[in-house]
Design a protein around this motif. Structure first.
Motif, mmCIF file in Angstrom:
data_model
loop_
_atom_site.group_PDB
_atom_site.id
_atom_site.type_symbol
_atom_site.label_atom_id
_atom_site.label_comp_id
_atom_site.label_asym_id
_atom_site.label_seq_id
_atom_site.Cartn_x
_atom_site.Cartn_y
_atom_site.Cartn_z
ATOM 1 N N SER A 1 0.845 -1.186 0.000
ATOM 2 C CA SER A 1 0.000 0.000 0.000
ATOM 3 C C SER A 1 0.882 1.238 0.000
ATOM 4 O O SER A 1 2.070 1.169 0.299
ATOM 5 C CB SER A 1 -0.910 0.010 1.229
ATOM 6 N N MET A 2 0.284 2.336 -0.327
ATOM 7 C CA MET A 2 1.005 3.619 -0.406
ATOM 8 C C MET A 2 0.065 4.679 0.119
ATOM 9 O O MET A 2 -1.142 4.648 -0.175
ATOM 10 C CB MET A 2 1.329 3.879 -1.876
ATOM 11 N N MET A 3 0.591 5.613 0.881
ATOM 12 C CA MET A 3 -0.253 6.707 1.369
ATOM 13 C C MET A 3 0.594 7.933 1.666
ATOM 14 O O MET A 3 1.768 7.828 2.001
ATOM 15 C CB MET A 3 -0.981 6.282 2.643
ATOM 16 N N ALA A 4 -0.021 9.090 1.520
ATOM 17 C CA ALA A 4 0.590 10.307 2.035
ATOM 18 C C ALA A 4 0.259 10.406 3.516
ATOM 19 O O ALA A 4 -0.652 9.746 4.013
ATOM 20 C CB ALA A 4 0.049 11.518 1.283
ATOM 21 N N TYR A 5 1.031 11.202 4.229
ATOM 22 C CA TYR A 5 0.696 11.422 5.638
ATOM 23 C C TYR A 5 1.194 12.807 6.046
ATOM 24 O O TYR A 5 2.058 13.384 5.386
ATOM 25 C CB TYR A 5 1.294 10.330 6.535
ATOM 26 N N ALA A 6 0.606 13.306 7.115
ATOM 27 C CA ALA A 6 1.053 14.593 7.670
ATOM 28 C C ALA A 6 1.097 15.691 6.612
ATOM 29 O O ALA A 6 1.991 16.533 6.633
ATOM 30 C CB ALA A 6 2.411 14.440 8.353
ATOM 31 N N VAL A 7 0.150 15.661 5.697
ATOM 32 C CA VAL A 7 0.143 16.707 4.674
ATOM 33 C C VAL A 7 -0.063 18.078 5.312
ATOM 34 O O VAL A 7 0.439 19.107 4.843
ATOM 35 C CB VAL A 7 -0.948 16.425 3.613
ATOM 36 N N LYS A 8 -0.780 18.073 6.398
ATOM 37 C CA LYS A 8 -1.044 19.331 7.112
ATOM 38 C C LYS A 8 0.244 19.976 7.603
ATOM 39 O O LYS A 8 0.354 21.203 7.694
ATOM 40 C CB LYS A 8 -1.948 19.002 8.310
ATOM 41 N N GLY A 9 1.220 19.152 7.964
ATOM 42 C CA GLY A 9 2.459 19.729 8.490
ATOM 43 C C GLY A 9 3.283 18.670 9.185
ATOM 44 O O GLY A 9 2.854 18.102 10.185
#
Lengths: 344, 344, 344, 344
Positions: free
Chosen positions: C200-208
């Motif tokens: 699987s692949m995911m972005a994280y902590a896009v907020k900061g």
């Protein structure tokens, strides 16, 4: 429509029950419990369920609510079903336990392997070991089902035809089993980290794994006597799947082992005897309630090698649990379980 | 019952069509072709299909047999559909092409990117780009469907609401996309080996990928004018899944981007706008015909970041193809496509 | 022979220090601390070290013992180095901190991102940010080194030549970064399980993300002014490796970007500018103290795309720490760091 | 400085020789051949080698150039060393063959398993089987070394102490072996694709694998008589590593098996007998020339279970080849082979 409750729904067997039951035409999940996630929507924990269970949230276990279900699945660590099963049975609810609580018929043996007293020994008498390929008749109408473990399912289905027919030396059985990491559950353990379990292979619990007595119990029943089993589980860098490689010594080398297996499982919807010479891959059953078996006799000797693969979360847990539910309630055994394995 | 033919069924989009169509209540696969595997049973190549397609074997392409189908899917390398589509359309068969053959409206542009003349430019006029979220009305009743590519599906669904409403600087769009290895197909290439693609990450085709003109064409349509897109695909060590991370600059920062997306896709069965702040995982759509989208504005600036995930073999190929079939034949768009994603 | 102490040696940067220092001809690990593993041999926790550190065991941190070392590495969660660094410096020991404690020059900013007061603000004046490619002269002889984070190393080395020369729009920088799971450390977190992070692949902590202010600080220094950076980290199913894909808009499109990078890093032993058109793989640096960089201008536009890869545990942590140690003590910067990356 | 030539350097054992020899203080690669990559720099094919072999390019095999080397490694498919070894030996060059060409002493048996005539049967007399733990004395000064295969190395080192001492029933040996995918080499085969070999496990070649006669030959030598071995290899979703799980039945259960193994390998630099009760992981030897062995007797019965792990590309191929080179030339056996395994 069968009303289903699930106790302990946050683990992998829980989400797998939800995945499979979403496709079941005659069952509906009405309660799912979790102490730690009380009030949380199941879709928040498992986004793959969005669109399928948008109204369902975890709640703390409540015997009244669970007792209003037709059937309750326990997808819990051992001990929990001991504590709750009796009350639910009294309420007229069927109990299908995916944990180890009722798998061993001998309460003392259970206690020895699990390190605590057996909490519901009085229920053992009516607990049925839910391996349909062996106990289908007893399952029909049963009130309390002990769903077999993942290694025990793959191993027993692999060995049964040989033992039931007295064809091998029962004292020298070897089960070299390889499991994906989901067999360790959704617990925050260092040994299950991607960085620990990835790109590596290891045996574990060679000294003695809790599935050993369960497998032995089943093999004894099949053999009608004592068996000697060496069971070596291995952790494999994949998410799902069990590959059991089984070794036994034929006492009669004239037998047609391939034919024996084909005949034994001819009417079984969830056991697939592969053509002679096959090497089943675990991915051929990924997400599907199926055990694929292949039979070999390398170099034509007296050693028979059985290859048996399942998805540990499906035929090794939640799928088999639903298969049991279907039988218990007199439905078509295959309901909700006919999806094709995901490959690649 | 819709009679289905599949041309080029040995690849991953082929087996995925079979997997999904096995669950479709109103479609039946009657022909599947492969030159190299003529006569081989599909279950010999793909054991996961055992019990589902036991009577089906690959055969060499035969226009008469294919022309007797209601619909033919092309799961082929580019060029094959060019050669065969016309005859099938003449025979009254609908054609749903999963390859790139009819995706670009401009035959010369196609020729430039694919390095060969366009073989069926006369059919481009009636080819419909099969992105239901944009062209649902044209798909209904269409004879020839060009199923969008995997990157184009994830990217367009991610960008559309912004471009359709003129909210961003169309000249500065960036799509940083990550794909699982199955996007490269079931071809014996060194770069797709487990030992080459595993435990590593790399960008590729930064100079120009064939999906670039397809995405640009779709974005132009949405924007009603030219767009400037930088598209950087990456190879990721997973089997399935695309994660598109999209960057655009808002020209009006007062807009409620989250609300915009929720409204745009409110009635779409296969686009799921996640709650604000979400980080969709590709596994949340594994095996399912779904695109999950999340919207972010880091540090509250004018840059909007869209996260869009699909399973490249399902919403990015075979699932979307079936969705198109359902629409073409006036059936419920969701038929055969309601399974839950496999997680874990 | 330099006497080395390691505080917090049970994590991945700790074992990586041990792995690399085993090959260092002029350094010797004499103390390694861990409160939880006091008395345990390092080879019991990390069997790969058997034969290399057979006499070394973890001990509880003891300032006297650590203060007797020539240099102490902190491979600890944030906050620990704050508490101990001062005493060690007073004892004449050099401190090389792999944690975030001394990376930000502004104690208040640190406090804001880490949610606790800065515990050693008085030491910030002499803390040197240990990116040799920028601060080599200050590192030479420094007493307190803050080793850069993994994302900051890959991102800064990728952006530096452009910013130092004022060639891009500093207000519109994007860093789309992909990290292997070891970046999350050896902590028992559900999100880092093989079953959660695999396939699987995911972005994280896009907020900061906490590395954002560190990267921005470094880019400001290079640019000589404010910068606007969007930083989107992604979790990738591999154990080691960071792939930073960097986007910037050229203000002068006549510049020879490839030549610029080759010149900037010509004398750097641990930055490798790949030939034009290259796509560096993370595995090309697995286990090695190296950053490989490639430069692209897709479609010849004004957007420049930089691909920068490192092993997060080596050039992104322990290898860079040793590189700093070599510089601090006036040794050849490459000592102990010349092993070839492990491929495949 | 020993001048080294490598024939067939494009495969994984080739690049692994380069990786390890880069750290060898007394060897230098001067020729590396490849017909398909003639003129290509090794760093173009393997970017991890950048900075280490910048001047080295592949060339077509040239006996004169190879014959000017002190030693030539064959990292080739079978048959190639047959064709070239004789000439090189005549030129005074030592030959260390990583292929199977000289592993079997019986040319007819070789021919049967490899499906072609043996091309250099006259050289078999002086070929030494390069398992230093058995043949160290014969290796010293030998001109032609047959480096053992990967499975044979792990299996023989695991079984040897038992067989050499006549402690088990030699007719009932089982080797259940699990290999990473790099064992299949760098060949463009569908079965080795990430999408085929990933997230799955399977046995293969149960009927008979080419390593079976090699292992049997070695075990016969150790046992001083016939042996009966069942060998079941499995493909495991990891890049490197072999895990051999070995089963044998003790004829004398009073023996101290742990002590026996510790004594047998006490002076071996590259065999590590783990403490009683251990479960070695393959990653504990990743990239290192090491075999780790653990001994078990589950439930205290007469069945002994040996766990033996190696990196198939190092102790199972290139590392062992270099170990042989060191012995052949009278150098310290450990030269260039003391790196720590890469973990995680």
């Amino acid at each position: 429509m069968i009303k289903v409750g699930i106790v302990g729904g946050t683990g992998y067997t829980g989400v797998e029950l939800l995945r499979l039951l979403a496709q079941h035409p005659q069952a509906e999940v009405v309660v799912i419990t979790s102490r730690s996630e009380d009030g949380v929507k199941v879709t928040d924990l498992y986004p793959n369920l969005r669109g399928h269970y948008d109204g369902l949230a975890f709640s703390v276990p409540d015997v009244a609510k669970l007792g209003a279900c037709d059937v309750v699945f326990f997808a819990t660590p051992h001990g929990v079903a001991h504590a709750l099963a009796g009350e639910l049975l009294d309420a007229g609810t069927r109990v299908i336990d995916l944990s180890a609580d009722f798998r061993l018929q001998d309460a003392e043996e259970w206690s020895r392997w699990y390190g605590q007293p057996h909490g519901a020994a009085h229920l053992l008498g009516e607990a049925v070991y839910g391996l349909p390929e062996v106990n289908r008749e007893q399952i029909r109408g049963a009130r309390l089902i002990a769903v077999p473990g993942c290694y025990p399912t793959a191993t027993q289905l692999g060995f049964l035809p040989l033992l039931e027919n007295g064809l091998v030396d029962n004292g020298r059985l070897i089960a070299d089993c390889k499991s994906g990491v989901s067999g360790a559950g959704r617990a925050a353990k260092i040994s299950s980290l991607f960085t620990e379990a990835g790109e590596s292979m290891m045996a574990y619990a060679v000294k003695g794994h809790r599935h050993l007595p369960e497998i032995s119990q089943g093999l004894r029943r099949a053999a009608g006597g004592e068996v000697g089993l060496t069971f070596v589980p291995h952790l494999t860098p994949m998410i799902r799947g069990i590959h059991a490689t089984l070794y036994a010594t034929l006492v009669d080398t004239s037998v047609d082992v391939q034919g024996l297996y084909e005949k034994r499982y001819a009417d079984e919807p969830f056991v697939d005897v592969m053509p002679a010479g096959s090497h089943p891959e675990t991915r051929s059953v990924r997400g599907a309630n199926m055990c694929r078996v292949a039979v070999h006799r390398p170099q034509g000797g007296d050693l028979v090698v059985i290859l048996s693969v399942i998805d540990n979360l499906v035929k090794g847990a939640s799928g088999q649990a639903i298969q049991n539910m279907n039988i218990v309630f007199g439905m078509d055994e295959r309901l909700g379980l006919n999806n094709v394995a995901l490959l690649p």
